[in-house]
Design a protein around this motif. Structure first.
Motif, PDB file in Angstrom:
ATOM      1  N   THR A  42     -41.751  19.780  -9.025  1.00  0.00           N
ATOM      2  CA  THR A  42     -42.915  19.313  -8.288  1.00  0.00           C
ATOM      3  C   THR A  42     -43.403  20.369  -7.315  1.00  0.00           C
ATOM      4  N   ALA A  43     -42.488  21.035  -6.626  1.00  0.00           N
ATOM      5  CA  ALA A  43     -42.885  22.089  -5.689  1.00  0.00           C
ATOM      6  C   ALA A  43     -43.514  23.267  -6.417  1.00  0.00           C
ATOM      7  N   GLY A  50     -52.135  24.499  -6.102  1.00  0.00           N
ATOM      8  CA  GLY A  50     -52.825  24.915  -4.886  1.00  0.00           C
ATOM      9  C   GLY A  50     -53.482  26.273  -5.037  1.00  0.00           C
ATOM     10  N   LEU A  51     -52.771  27.227  -5.617  1.00  0.00           N
ATOM     11  CA  LEU A  51     -53.339  28.559  -5.825  1.00  0.00           C
ATOM     12  C   LEU A  51     -54.502  28.518  -6.805  1.00  0.00           C
ATOM     13  N   TRP A  90     -37.955  13.174  -0.649  1.00  0.00           N
ATOM     14  CA  TRP A  90     -37.641  14.599  -0.724  1.00  0.00           C
ATOM     15  C   TRP A  90     -38.561  15.307  -1.725  1.00  0.00           C
ATOM     16  N   ARG A  91     -38.826  14.687  -2.854  1.00  0.00           N
ATOM     17  CA  ARG A  91     -39.723  15.270  -3.847  1.00  0.00           C
ATOM     18  C   ARG A  91     -41.141  15.392  -3.278  1.00  0.00           C
ATOM     19  N   TRP A  92     -41.604  14.358  -2.573  1.00  0.00           N
ATOM     20  CA  TRP A  92     -42.926  14.379  -1.959  1.00  0.00           C
ATOM     21  C   TRP A  92     -43.002  15.457  -0.877  1.00  0.00           C
ATOM     22  N   SER A  95     -43.350  18.960  -2.360  1.00  0.00           N
ATOM     23  CA  SER A  95     -44.690  19.281  -2.868  1.00  0.00           C
ATOM     24  C   SER A  95     -45.660  19.553  -1.726  1.00  0.00           C
ATOM     25  N   ILE A  96     -45.576  18.809  -0.641  1.00  0.00           N
ATOM     26  CA  ILE A  96     -46.446  19.049   0.513  1.00  0.00           C
ATOM     27  C   ILE A  96     -46.080  20.375   1.184  1.00  0.00           C
ATOM     28  N   ALA A  97     -44.797  20.689   1.242  1.00  0.00           N
ATOM     29  CA  ALA A  97     -44.377  21.973   1.818  1.00  0.00           C
ATOM     30  C   ALA A  97     -44.859  23.148   0.972  1.00  0.00           C
ATOM     31  N   ALA A  98     -44.896  22.975  -0.330  1.00  0.00           N
ATOM     32  CA  ALA A  98     -45.404  24.040  -1.203  1.00  0.00           C
ATOM     33  C   ALA A  98     -46.887  24.290  -0.930  1.00  0.00           C
TER      34      ALA A  98
END
Length: 154
Positions: A42-43, A50-51, A90-92, A95-98
């Motif tokens: 996910t990340a 995002g890119l 943790w999965r969510w 992905s937000i941190a990525a």
């Protein structure tokens, strides 16, 4: 030496990103729907998405695009949680941190540009927003030309 990079224009990159981003979004949605989404996958997909979104729409602000991606990932996580009965925070969060990792180089690049242009001006004094415009009404009741707020008509 390859001649290919000499022939690539920026619109080629934008076009390729516009063609690739929906497939990455569909792949990410598919991994959520099937249940095979791990925090690492996910990340990685969030970073790639995002890119690609930033490359696909260069005239939009990065915060708006990545905000849309964050909302989409949150919605996908809630849809999975409604089916399985548990939310994998943790999965969510991964992905937000990525998506946050995508923003950091952009902000550093902006600060470098500000430091080159006016190195001694305080950050609090800078703004990227346009000045508010207002319409004045003349004697006939029609609006006159727009002028910046605070500027008086003669």
């Amino acid at each position: 030496m390859s001649i290919l990079p000499a022939r690539i224009a920026p619109w080629h990159i934008v076009y390729a990103a516009r063609m690739t981003a929906p497939f990455v979004a569909a792949l990410m949605g598919g991994t959520y729907a099937v249940g095979s989404a791990t925090p690492q996958s996910t990340a990685a997909l969030a970073l790639l998405l995002g890119l690609l979104m930033l490359a696909a729409v260069p005239r939009r602000r990065a915060g708006e695009l990545l905000g849309v991606a964050a909302v989409w990932m949150t919605l996908a996580e809630f849809c999975v949680a409604s089916q399985t009965g548990q939310m994998q925070v943790w999965r969510w969060a991964m992905s937000i941190a990525a998506l946050g990792i995508v923003v950091v180089p952009l902000k550093i690049q902006h600060l470098r540009m500000l430091a080159r242009r006016e190195p001694y001006r305080r950050l609090a004094d800078r703004t990227r927003r346009r000045q508010r415009r207002e319409t004045t009404v003349n004697a006939r009741g029609t609006g006159s030309a727009l002028r910046p707020a605070g500027e008086r008509a003669c």
